[in-house]
Write an enzyme that holds these catalytic residues in place. Structure first.
Site, PDB file in Angstrom:
ATOM      1  N   CYS A  62     -66.164 107.137  91.208  1.00  0.00           N
ATOM      2  CA  CYS A  62     -67.416 107.698  90.686  1.00  0.00           C
ATOM      3  C   CYS A  62     -67.596 107.387  89.206  1.00  0.00           C
ATOM      4  CB  CYS A  62     -67.456 109.189  90.898  1.00  0.00           C
ATOM      5  SG  CYS A  62     -67.350 109.584  92.626  1.00  0.00           S
ATOM      6  N   GLU A  99     -40.857  89.177  73.625  1.00  0.00           N
ATOM      7  CA  GLU A  99     -41.112  90.355  74.455  1.00  0.00           C
ATOM      8  C   GLU A  99     -42.252  90.138  75.440  1.00  0.00           C
ATOM      9  OE1 GLU A  99     -39.935  93.602  70.987  1.00  0.00           O
ATOM     10  OE2 GLU A  99     -42.047  93.300  71.464  1.00  0.00           O
TER      11      GLU A  99
HETATM   12  N1  LLP Z   1     -44.219  94.023  72.744  1.00  0.00           N
HETATM   13  C1  LLP Z   1     -44.965  95.026  72.273  1.00  0.00           C
HETATM   14  C2  LLP Z   1     -44.527  95.724  71.061  1.00  0.00           C
HETATM   15  C3  LLP Z   1     -46.173  95.364  72.911  1.00  0.00           C
HETATM   16  O1  LLP Z   1     -46.924  96.335  72.421  1.00  0.00           O
HETATM   17  C4  LLP Z   1     -46.577  94.651  74.066  1.00  0.00           C
HETATM   18  C5  LLP Z   1     -47.818  94.980  74.765  1.00  0.00           C
HETATM   19  C6  LLP Z   1     -45.750  93.622  74.544  1.00  0.00           C
HETATM   20  C7  LLP Z   1     -44.568  93.342  73.854  1.00  0.00           C
HETATM   21  C8  LLP Z   1     -46.091  92.795  75.750  1.00  0.00           C
HETATM   22  O2  LLP Z   1     -47.269  92.091  75.599  1.00  0.00           O
HETATM   23  P1  LLP Z   1     -47.752  91.060  76.723  1.00  0.00           P
HETATM   24  O3  LLP Z   1     -46.763  89.915  76.740  1.00  0.00           O
HETATM   25  O4  LLP Z   1     -47.738  91.772  78.028  1.00  0.00           O
HETATM   26  O5  LLP Z   1     -49.100  90.674  76.314  1.00  0.00           O
HETATM   27  N2  LLP Z   1     -53.293  97.655  78.377  1.00  0.00           N
HETATM   28  C9  LLP Z   1     -53.516  96.259  78.190  1.00  0.00           C
HETATM   29  C10 LLP Z   1     -52.318  95.551  77.643  1.00  0.00           C
HETATM   30  C11 LLP Z   1     -51.712  96.233  76.468  1.00  0.00           C
HETATM   31  C12 LLP Z   1     -50.553  95.492  75.892  1.00  0.00           C
HETATM   32  C13 LLP Z   1     -49.798  96.377  74.979  1.00  0.00           C
HETATM   33  N3  LLP Z   1     -48.652  95.830  74.344  1.00  0.00           N
HETATM   34  C14 LLP Z   1     -54.078  95.623  79.451  1.00  0.00           C
HETATM   35  O6  LLP Z   1     -54.513  96.328  80.331  1.00  0.00           O
HETATM   36  O7  LLP Z   1     -54.098  94.415  79.538  1.00  0.00           O
END
Ligand code: LLP
Length: 433
Positions: free
Chosen positions: A358, A277
């Site tokens: 801000c 994912e």
């Molecule tokens: N699968 C699930 C169940 C997830 O919760 C996430 C991301 C992904 C896949 C994808 O993960 P990635 O490959 O993009 O690392 N708000 C944060 C990132 C939160 C990620 C949440 N879950 C930021 O600003 O970097």
């Protein structure tokens, strides 16, 4: 090959296009600028890595939900990971095949679960109440729901606590000591649900592939345990989370190939279809936030950097990025550079690059060495394709900017309109004066 490069002429390019020319074409800033070919290359890295395995790449739509971007990924053969009814609706709108989609989350609502059941996507079971709601949704829609159990392998992803999800204390996933309870419950609903696989997601910005391997080993043990009770599993979902090189340090970070190779033999030994994912590693480096310098301000205090003040912030501003200090950013912000060659004679100095919002948390980079930029100079924040626009706030009524991409033939195409104040004012239509 990466899409954003400094040309021999000193200008920053996105594929064959000068970013400065994109700024002229866009007629305004800020905006997000993508390379469409880079999206294809990033996907190809996963496709090549997955050769020889039965697999689904479930793109994590939360990372970036731009509709043309989703369509490209769908055309390439991606499935999607969805965490709200609206993400699910958007994915269906973008044409994703529901049988390659997973509906995930620790607080899925009954309404959203009915939509998921109706559309035929896989649903992750996250808790006791979630299981109950999935069963109710199956009954309400008359559909049998294929489910995966989201298991916490309790592996430390070695990332910022706010993006760690695979540890025992996480709010996501079932409590493992209750696995047998879940299996028994699932057995008691043969008409409503079918257990087809297991899922885990360890966290985000992970830079060591051993972590994925450790988790996969534990997950394969769970698979054996579950199969021993007569369940016919088909899928092993090891989540997303591969990190990227935000700092452009030339540090050798693991590639999709490294990630898949570390679990390949294990996955083959189970004869399951692997689901991964990725969000960030597919989309982050395909995009820059193109900004202009509003002005340069001397901070006059000893030991404090001068300030380059920008029009806009990476995430609009998302102050929940922070706990207390910059050490606690998810990832200390990205690589920042000027679009055009500096004015001859411009002094190189150390600046804090700050946004206009801000809140003192609103900075893009601290202690950055830059040639002193002119007012209006273009400046980009790299690696802004994931969790920037999709997490952007409109605090201070700094409305969300438009998005463009550069296509294979070098054309610059708008792929999202900017928000306008009129869009905002519409929220109050028909309400008391
Ligand atoms: N699968 C699930 C169940 C997830 O919760 C996430 C991301 C992904 C896949 C994808 O993960 P990635 O490959 O993009 O690392 N708000 C944060 C990132 C939160 C990620 C949440 N879950 C930021 O600003 O970097």
């Amino acid at each position: 090959k990466h899409c954003f490069r400094r040309g021999a002429d000193g200008y920053l390019y996105c594929e064959g296009v000068r970013v400065e020319d994109a700024m002229a074409a866009a007629e305004r800033s800020p905006f997000y600028l993508y390379s469409k070919p880079q999206i294809l290359r990033n996907f190809a890295a996963y496709r090549d890595a997955l050769q020889g395995l039965r697999s689904i790449v479930g793109y994590a739509v939360k990372a970036n939900n731009n509709l043309p971007v989703l369509r490209v990924l769908r055309e390439l053969g991606c499935g999607a990971v969805l965490v709200s009814g609206n993400e699910l609706r958007l994915a269906l709108q973008a044409g994703f095949d529901p049988t390659r989609c997973i509906f995930n989350g620790n607080g899925k609502t009954f309404e959203d679960l009915k939509l998921a059941a109706e559309s035929g996507v896989f649903v992750n079971v996250d808790s006791e109440f979630d299981l109950e709601n999935i069963v109710r949704a199956a009954r309400a829609t008359g559909k049998k729901v294929p489910v995966l159990l989201r298991i916490n392998p309790d592996v430390d992803p070695q990332v910022h606590p706010y993006v760690a999800t695979g540890n025992k204390t996480s709010k996501f996933g079932i409590r493992n000591e209750k696995l047998q309870w879940f299996l028994d419950s699932i057995k008691s609903y043969p008409d409503e649900i079918k257990l087809v696989g297991v899922h885990c997601h360890l966290g985000s910005t992970i830079t060591k592939v051993d972590i994925f391997r450790d988790a996969a080993v534990l997950m394969v043990n769970y698979v054996d345990e579950i199969r021993a009770q007569g369940f016919k599993l088909e899928y092993l979902n090891i989540g997303g989370g591969l990190g990227i090189d935000y700092h452009h340090t030339n540090a050798v970070l693991p590639t999709p190939m490294d990630l898949i190779n570390t679990v390949r033999e294990l996955v083959l030994s189970t004869d399951l279809t692997l689901i991964i994912e990725p969000g960030r590693s597919l989309i982050a480096n395909t995009c820059c936030l193109v900004n202009r310098v509003t002005g340069v301000k001397s901070n006059a205090w000893q030991n404090s950097s001068d300030l380059v003040c920008m029009e806009h912030t990476r995430k609009g501003l998302f102050s929940r990025d922070l706990i207390n200090d910059s050490e606690c950013y998810y990832y200390v912000l990205e690589h920042i550079e000027l679009v055009s060659p500096p004015t001859p004679g411009a002094e190189v100095a150390t600046f804090d690059v700050v946004g206009p919002v801000c809140e003192s948390a609103d900075f893009l980079g601290k202690d950055r060495e830059l040639p002193t930029p002119d007012e209006g100079a273009g400046l980009v924040v790299h690696d802004a394709g994931a969790y920037c626009m999709s997490m952007a706030s409109t605090y201070n009524l700094k409305l969300r900017p438009p998005e463009y991409w550069v296509e294979e033939d070098g054309s610059i195409v708008k792929i999202r309109h900017e928000e306008k104040l009129d869009d905002y004012i519409k929220f109050f239509d028909g309400l008391p004066a």
